[in-house]
Scaffold this active site. Structure first.
Site, PDB file in Angstrom:
ATOM      1  N   GLY A 127       0.802  -1.225   0.000  1.00  0.00           N
ATOM      2  CA  GLY A 127       0.000   0.000   0.000  1.00  0.00           C
ATOM      3  C   GLY A 127       0.825   1.260   0.000  1.00  0.00           C
ATOM      4  N   LYS A 171      -3.435 -12.809   1.691  1.00  0.00           N
ATOM      5  CA  LYS A 171      -3.520 -11.817   2.782  1.00  0.00           C
ATOM      6  C   LYS A 171      -4.959 -11.717   3.254  1.00  0.00           C
ATOM      7  CE  LYS A 171      -2.272  -7.066   3.969  1.00  0.00           C
ATOM      8  NZ  LYS A 171      -1.482  -5.895   3.575  1.00  0.00           N
ATOM      9  N   PHE A 224      -7.420   0.859  -4.075  1.00  0.00           N
ATOM     10  CA  PHE A 224      -6.460   0.304  -5.055  1.00  0.00           C
ATOM     11  C   PHE A 224      -6.161   1.271  -6.196  1.00  0.00           C
ATOM     12  CE2 PHE A 224      -7.875  -4.414  -4.201  1.00  0.00           C
ATOM     13  CZ  PHE A 224      -7.218  -4.380  -2.984  1.00  0.00           C
ATOM     14  N   ASN A 269     -11.925  -1.852   0.746  1.00  0.00           N
ATOM     15  CA  ASN A 269     -12.289  -0.710  -0.098  1.00  0.00           C
ATOM     16  C   ASN A 269     -12.645  -1.065  -1.530  1.00  0.00           C
ATOM     17  OD1 ASN A 269     -11.831   1.103   2.072  1.00  0.00           O
ATOM     18  ND2 ASN A 269      -9.634   0.824   1.749  1.00  0.00           N
ATOM     19  N   THR A 270     -12.684  -2.352  -1.867  1.00  0.00           N
ATOM     20  CA  THR A 270     -13.189  -2.781  -3.172  1.00  0.00           C
ATOM     21  C   THR A 270     -14.428  -3.628  -2.893  1.00  0.00           C
ATOM     22  OG1 THR A 270     -11.009  -2.769  -4.206  1.00  0.00           O
ATOM     23  CG2 THR A 270     -12.678  -4.147  -5.253  1.00  0.00           C
ATOM     24  N   GLY A 285      -2.900   0.637  12.186  1.00  0.00           N
ATOM     25  CA  GLY A 285      -2.132   1.234  13.273  1.00  0.00           C
ATOM     26  C   GLY A 285      -2.490   0.632  14.623  1.00  0.00           C
ATOM     27  N   ASN A 334      -4.803  -7.503   7.058  1.00  0.00           N
ATOM     28  CA  ASN A 334      -5.072  -6.234   6.399  1.00  0.00           C
ATOM     29  C   ASN A 334      -5.717  -5.268   7.415  1.00  0.00           C
ATOM     30  OD1 ASN A 334      -5.616  -4.319   4.276  1.00  0.00           O
ATOM     31  ND2 ASN A 334      -5.620  -6.036   2.851  1.00  0.00           N
ATOM     32  N   ASN A 336      -8.065   4.480   5.805  1.00  0.00           N
ATOM     33  CA  ASN A 336      -7.933   4.750   4.376  1.00  0.00           C
ATOM     34  C   ASN A 336      -9.034   4.051   3.594  1.00  0.00           C
ATOM     35  OD1 ASN A 336      -6.864   2.616   2.233  1.00  0.00           O
ATOM     36  ND2 ASN A 336      -6.071   1.980   4.241  1.00  0.00           N
ATOM     37  N   ASN A 349       1.911  -7.712  -4.492  1.00  0.00           N
ATOM     38  CA  ASN A 349       0.569  -7.937  -3.958  1.00  0.00           C
ATOM     39  C   ASN A 349      -0.451  -7.597  -5.050  1.00  0.00           C
ATOM     40  OD1 ASN A 349      -1.941  -6.920  -2.727  1.00  0.00           O
ATOM     41  ND2 ASN A 349      -0.924  -7.231  -0.760  1.00  0.00           N
ATOM     42  N   SER A 406      -8.886  -6.325   1.294  1.00  0.00           N
ATOM     43  CA  SER A 406      -9.063  -4.877   1.409  1.00  0.00           C
ATOM     44  C   SER A 406     -10.546  -4.562   1.545  1.00  0.00           C
ATOM     45  CB  SER A 406      -8.514  -4.164   0.176  1.00  0.00           C
ATOM     46  OG  SER A 406      -9.011  -2.838   0.165  1.00  0.00           O
TER      47      SER A 406
HETATM   48  C1  LIG Z   1      -2.921   4.086   3.184  1.00  0.00           C
HETATM   49  C2  LIG Z   1      -2.901   2.597   3.202  1.00  0.00           C
HETATM   50  C3  LIG Z   1      -3.017   1.898   2.016  1.00  0.00           C
HETATM   51  C4  LIG Z   1      -2.979   0.502   2.010  1.00  0.00           C
HETATM   52  N1  LIG Z   1      -3.057  -0.155   0.843  1.00  0.00           N
HETATM   53  C5  LIG Z   1      -2.979  -1.509   0.834  1.00  0.00           C
HETATM   54  C6  LIG Z   1      -3.000  -2.216  -0.386  1.00  0.00           C
HETATM   55  O1  LIG Z   1      -3.060  -1.638  -1.466  1.00  0.00           O
HETATM   56  N2  LIG Z   1      -2.936  -3.577  -0.329  1.00  0.00           N
HETATM   57  C7  LIG Z   1      -2.840  -4.264   0.846  1.00  0.00           C
HETATM   58  O2  LIG Z   1      -2.774  -5.489   0.838  1.00  0.00           O
HETATM   59  N3  LIG Z   1      -2.795  -3.606   2.021  1.00  0.00           N
HETATM   60  C8  LIG Z   1      -2.866  -2.256   2.037  1.00  0.00           C
HETATM   61  N4  LIG Z   1      -2.818  -1.588   3.230  1.00  0.00           N
HETATM   62  C9  LIG Z   1      -2.784  -2.374   4.484  1.00  0.00           C
HETATM   63  C10 LIG Z   1      -1.353  -2.551   5.021  1.00  0.00           C
HETATM   64  O3  LIG Z   1      -0.575  -3.277   4.126  1.00  0.00           O
HETATM   65  C11 LIG Z   1      -1.395  -3.271   6.379  1.00  0.00           C
HETATM   66  O4  LIG Z   1      -1.910  -4.570   6.203  1.00  0.00           O
HETATM   67  C12 LIG Z   1      -2.266  -2.546   7.396  1.00  0.00           C
HETATM   68  O5  LIG Z   1      -2.126  -1.153   7.278  1.00  0.00           O
HETATM   69  C13 LIG Z   1      -1.928  -2.950   8.826  1.00  0.00           C
HETATM   70  O6  LIG Z   1      -0.592  -2.616   9.138  1.00  0.00           O
HETATM   71  P1  LIG Z   1      -0.179  -1.286   9.963  1.00  0.00           P
HETATM   72  O7  LIG Z   1      -1.071  -1.245  11.168  1.00  0.00           O
HETATM   73  O8  LIG Z   1       1.263  -1.443  10.259  1.00  0.00           O
HETATM   74  O9  LIG Z   1      -0.447  -0.142   9.045  1.00  0.00           O
HETATM   75  C14 LIG Z   1      -2.839  -0.196   3.243  1.00  0.00           C
HETATM   76  C15 LIG Z   1      -2.720   0.513   4.434  1.00  0.00           C
HETATM   77  C16 LIG Z   1      -2.734   1.890   4.428  1.00  0.00           C
HETATM   78  C17 LIG Z   1      -2.596   2.630   5.730  1.00  0.00           C
END
Ligand SMILES: Cc1cc2nc3c(=O)[nH]c(=O)nc-3n(C[C@H](O)[C@H](O)[C@H](O)COP(=O)(O)O)c2cc1C
Length: 368
Positions: free
Chosen positions: A68, A222, A120, A184-185, A276, A251, A116, A146, A182
């Site tokens: 991401g 994932k 994608f 968001n799709t 987070g 995720n 977020n 990914n 995700s």
């Molecule tokens: C802005 C943003 C965009 C993300 N985009 C993707 C993505 O395109 N594909 C995906 O598998 N995970 C995506 N993630 C999820 C992260 O890869 C991760 O699984 C998730 O944020 C949890 O980890 P963290 O708490 O360290 O951020 C995204 C996360 C954030 C914050």
């Protein structure tokens, strides 16, 4: 110092703009030969005890950048320079797409979290494959790729869209991830149901083998933290049945548990995936459950709310061979990986385990 800078500069800026600005700077520095070597020497030190073998790959450390951040594989060396020992690019979809309308990324500073609904946004598998094909790596980094579904593709044709991406991208992937988690799709997470997931993973496996016949590209899935426990078990069983190489847990979440009103009710009400600190507990729980189910048969990757060395260590004890992070990087800044690595090496040294590999899953094994 980064924290002052964050509060003075980034915090006032739209989060997505701040991301692009910071990422552009990182890439710029990574283009200057002497400078990037210096920065990498400071930020990506090698701790012998953190060397890791996973997915048939040799890594300097178990810690990498989650998907991401670098959706289009434009800054792999920049992120390696900052100490991320593997970089998971994407999510890349079969076709290019703009993602959801802005504003779509929100900081919840008091909760050390992000929400977020990017959707994608990416240049598509053809463009990203071309970029990876022409890339001359500066740093030796593992590159995970990914893949996800193009929004405009109907759910009934999802497999074809993933297959298209897999065929184009597998030749350049150290490992390949099928992202079905995700939020968001629309409809994407329904693909986690075993009836959908089995044909999808089988088809992607075959596509990867066709596209990269000389080696077996490791294939991972994932998953979302919002799966019910029985569904986590079902995915774990399917992964074993299909001979999958790994599971990435987790995720972002659509739940809002663990969020106070500290960040203000407006931000908390935004739709999208929460990441987070508030995700930490559930991601760890899912990981433990997976390890209890699959043990050492499948490589587990822990992600979700990892902020420091202690969090990474807890994931390793819970069964993760690799760990990843994204959101904490926004709050901790460029020294994050360095600090985490230092802390993790120290944690291992004071532990009863001789190697990181010995520590993987140790806590789950003793309670089983
Ligand atoms: C802005 C943003 C965009 C993300 N985009 C993707 C993505 O395109 N594909 C995906 O598998 N995970 C995506 N993630 C999820 C992260 O890869 C991760 O699984 C998730 O944020 C949890 O980890 P963290 O708490 O360290 O951020 C995204 C996360 C954030 C914050």
């Amino acid at each position: 110092m980064y924290k002052y800078f964050f509060h003075l500069v980034f915090r006032r800026m739209d989060p997505e703009r701040a991301h692009h600005l910071a990422f552009r700077w990182i890439r710029l520095v990574a283009r200057v030969p002497g400078l990037r070597t210096f920065v990498a020497a400071v930020l990506a030190p090698r701790h012998r005890e953190l060397r890791t073998e996973a997915l048939g790959l040799r890594l300097h450390s178990p810690f990498g950048l989650a998907a991401g951040f670098d959706k289009n594989a434009v800054g792999v060396d920049g992120m390696a320079m900052l100490g991320f020992d593997h970089v998971e690019i994407g999510t890349v979809t079969g076709e290019p797409q703009p993602g959801n309308p802005k504003k779509r990324l929100f900081r919840l500073v008091a909760d050390r979290a992000l929400i977020n609904r990017m959707g994608f946004n990416n240049e598509g598998s053809l463009a990203v494959a071309a970029r990876l094909a022409s890339r001359t790596p500066v740093f030796r980094t593992v590159v995970g790729v990914n893949i996800g579904k193009t929004k405009a593709v109907p759910e009934a044709e999802a497999v074809g869209d993933y297959v298209k991406s897999a065929e184009r991208l597998a030749p350049y992937a150290d490992y390949l991830v099928v992202n079905v988690s995700s939020p968001n799709t629309p409809g994407l997470r329904d693909l986690q149901a075993v009836d959908h997931l089995r044909p999808l993973l089988t088809a992607v496996r075959e596509a990867a083998d066709r596209a990269a016949p000389a080696r077996r590209v490791p294939l991972l899935v994932k998953i979302a933290p919002d799966l019910a426990d029985e569904d986590v078990d079902a995915v774990a069983d399917l992964a074993v049945e299909l001979g999958l190489d790994g599971i990435i847990a987790t995720n972002t979440t659509i739940a809002r548990a663990g969020l106070g009103l500290r960040s203000g009710p407006a931000a908390v009400q935004e739709t999208g995936g929460l990441s987070g600190a508030p995700l930490k507990a559930r991601s760890l729980q899912v990981l433990r459950r997976l390890y209890a189910r699959v043990g050492d048969r499948i490589t587990l990757v822990g992600v979700g709310g990892i902020e420091n060395a202690e969090d990474a260590w807890q994931r390793i004890l819970a069964g993760a061979t690799l760990v990843q992070g994204y959101s904490a990087f926004v709050y901790e800044g460029p020294f994050w990986a360095r600090t985490l690595h230092k802390g993790l090496a120290a944690r291992l040294r004071t532990s009863p385990y001789a190697t990181l590999a010995d520590a993987v899953g140790a806590e789950v094994r003793t309670t089983a």
